[in-house]
Design an enzyme around this catalytic site. Sequence first.
Site, mmCIF file in Angstrom:
data_model
loop_
_atom_site.group_PDB
_atom_site.id
_atom_site.type_symbol
_atom_site.label_atom_id
_atom_site.label_comp_id
_atom_site.label_asym_id
_atom_site.label_seq_id
_atom_site.Cartn_x
_atom_site.Cartn_y
_atom_site.Cartn_z
ATOM 1 N N LYS A 295 73.829 -10.970 -32.254
ATOM 2 C CA LYS A 295 72.496 -10.920 -31.676
ATOM 3 C C LYS A 295 72.157 -9.469 -31.347
ATOM 4 C CE LYS A 295 69.739 -13.331 -28.149
ATOM 5 N NZ LYS A 295 69.769 -14.356 -27.082
ATOM 6 N N GLU A 381 70.072 -30.297 -20.644
ATOM 7 C CA GLU A 381 69.325 -30.708 -19.453
ATOM 8 C C GLU A 381 69.643 -32.129 -19.023
ATOM 9 O OE1 GLU A 381 67.166 -27.362 -21.416
ATOM 10 O OE2 GLU A 381 67.966 -29.288 -22.128
ATOM 11 N N ARG A 409 62.940 -32.834 -20.980
ATOM 12 C CA ARG A 409 64.003 -33.299 -21.873
ATOM 13 C C ARG A 409 64.959 -34.257 -21.164
ATOM 14 N NH1 ARG A 409 65.138 -29.336 -26.111
ATOM 15 N NH2 ARG A 409 67.362 -29.405 -25.653
#
Length: 982
Positions: A295, A381, A409
């Site tokens: 990244k 979640e 979610r």
Amino acid sequence: MQELGLRLDETFLSCDAGGDNAPQAASPLLDTVRLPHDLKTRGVGELRRIADEVRRETIQAVSVAGGHLGSGLGVVELTVALHAVFDTPHDRVVWDVGHQAYPHKIVTGRRDRIHTLRSGGGLSGFTKRSESEYDPFGAAHASTSISAAFGMAKARDLSGKAHHVIAVIGDGSLSAGMAYEALNNAGADASRLIVIVNHNGMSISPAVGAMTDHLSALSAANGVRSLAEVERQLQDADMAAGSDRKTRAETLFEHLGFRYVGPIDGHDLDMLVPVLRQLRDAENGPILLHVLTEKGKGYGPAETAADKGHGVVKFDIATGAQFKPPARAPSYTRVFAESLIKEAAKDSKIVAITAAMPAGTGLDLFAKAHPSRMFDVGIAEQHAVTFAAGLAAEGFKPFCAIYSTFLQRAYDQVVHDVALQSLPVRFMIDRAGLVGADGPTHAGSFDVAYLGCLPGMAIMAAADEAELVHMVATAASINDRPCALRYPRGEGVGVALPETGVALEIGKGRIVRQGETVALLSFGARLDECSKAAAELEKQGISTTVADARFAKPLDVELALQLADQHEVLITIEEGSIGGFGSHVLQTLAHQGRLENGLKVRPMVLPDIFQPQDDSSAMYAAAGLDAAGIVNQALVALNRDRRLPGRPKRSTRAVARKPLSGEPAPVRVSSRALRVVLAQPRGFCAGVVRAIEIVDRALEKHQAPVYVRHEIVHNKHVVDSLKAKGAQFVEEISDIPDGSVAILSAHGVARRVEEEAAARPLIVHNATCPLVAKVHNQGRRYVAQGRSLVLIGHAGHPEVEGTLGQIAAPVCLVQTEQDVEKLDIPPDAPVSYITQTTLSVDDTAAIIAALRRRFPDLTGPDTRDICYATQNRQLAVRALCAQVDVILVVGAANSSNSNRLREIGAEMGLPSYLIADASELREEWLEGARSIGVTAGASAPEELVRGVVAWLSRRGPVEVSTIDGREETVEFRLPAELLDRD
């Protein structure tokens, strides 16, 4: 891993980005890539150079727009390889989340708009189906890609097709249960599906959990595979089928039924291209490719940042320093975190939970103070909520900090595992309300509505940062039920913070300003705007009360009834959807009989749309939830006209109640007929008439079918009528059979489209409006003179896209006065502007004035030279507004001309509505109106206007008149080959 050739000291040359950062490096190869098919014939060496240029372009674009940087930099080579190997958009590439999609946008026809990322009217920061055919599935929340891709693969199989479907998902996203559900389903199926795991050890923060450990173990055990080793992996997997493959499996993915390939270096195009070709040509599925990436790759400041440059504001490319304005007040997120730290210091039972968002929720600060009591469960979640419920069941006090949009979610867990059992889980709901540049995918619009219907749930909203401190303490004190505390993104309002929080009385609000006529009952952070609105109303002689509800549930019934009993108008204001706080207030007032004695109640909520991205303040203004919108709502409720100077007051009348269901509609009795005033001019302009005539004559001369590239004009009725005559509409010249008749759109097309059509055995008629073509010629002339060129218009509009494609030089697109200040052009440079007719005349004139202030050496067409049809129709609407109560604009929703007419009506203070035809009219729009103004956009046929008048006539008697306006006598010649020779 292969080293990249990016140097930050390279000379930047182009002004295309329109930003205020270092100019952009020359990109000779990338300049030849407009769409993925331009990558197909390139060798790996050229692809590597293109990838370097894409990386530079990504860095430059994010430096001026802000956004997600590190994710995209990590997949540049993978993006280029995917589009070089696969036949997109015929083959489907589904990106998980979409943070990493900026390089994808650059090579899929959106490079010229990449500087508009996350801005109002600009490109989305995520994949978006309506934005491009290369985005087959929209995303912004994690872990959806494999499910969506598997669904697409099954649809392909059921349809008897053979294209490829690829899901690209990060190892961080694999921590969510939905990804496992999809792997479980797809792995048991024989459908061809390619899943690429982008393994960089990160989500927003470092990835956590056993899956990341498993991937890391695979990488450590096997190292980066060579091409020969990958070929052996595929051969071994082909020989071991079904249960035998699972018996021999070494990885979790193989046990789930996938062929596992990798890990390979995700930055090595010498590896990526041949491996992807082998996966493309493999006949059996499903396959999982394990790709190792970094990244932030290729940009030092991102590589060394803790979050790898995940989310940044505008920054200096040379140093990576971000241009963050000085904070006027601490952020709500920080205030929450510091308050919770203090509460936890007093109570060892307090624990904190985040779903892969420690920095975003402020719990990274909590972790430093109380490391053993902070739990990052990954992007999970559902698990986070039930994990919190388990802690609560054992006597702990869990604070579950999840963004409003992500708590959606886990709704079943909130209902079944928490609320049903009355477990005291404390939901800390960050990013409540609108969130600006992240747009509708991240808006916190629905939490009050979906939590408020749950029995026993307590819901608080902080009006400012001091209230937030007290509400954290309040949440800590609630031990008999679940509760939720919502607070917005960004800085507080600047009030003094208490040293420690004090628990509030549950279900009690407060009055912050006392008045007599209008009551503003705010829930949440709109309280400051309510106070500003009250001050403005006081200036107009309207005494106004401002109250802070604090709680939506339990509601302060006493306060609501007091405000209802003591005021003429009660307005509720909240940063949420319908069904939230205002609905609870209305329910209470209805049951208490307060709606039966003349009280005027007006709930103000977010509009019933997924509101597009923009600056947060602009979004709230568009929603009517700023001080000006609140003032306007109060004035309308009081039947007081908020007029422009010199404008006559509108007449009003009493409105009879609506009939109950089953009752016959009453006959409208009026002492006078409804005035219907038509704008002049309205409807078709000469360019539209010419384009339609070209299609009609081509049909007469050549017989059906004839092929029209893109919409001939922005109007479904026109398009449908031409289809009925035999016209077929296509998006690409390649869709037109050889030997056919091709007609180019009235909006104009890029030069490459004209050249592609000319190179084919086609009969081509160009229906480009002569005034659009005139702008093309102006632009070429200015470029030939060596002047920097600015185009004024809306990004993405066909006229603008066509113009950009007609000019073989850098063009800076400007949509607002603010964009002028961002132009990366020296003040002493010779500058010219051109304009297409997608903005209002006033906005265009304001932009030209801003250009003149900044660039002394400026040339361009006079504002009087702007399209006559645009000017005349906008002037006609302004004249119409002085005579009527309501404005109706007939036109298509995607017509910039029609939208500008509606916006002008709204700016003049009138209710204004854009309708495709009479079927979209609503009776409630016309209540109380004595006069209706009707106009039509330049693409709307007159028959639609007649249909509106007929609809109004069915309500009762009407008097139809037309305002005096400019007479239009312009006619454009048809192409010579279509003229009658008789």
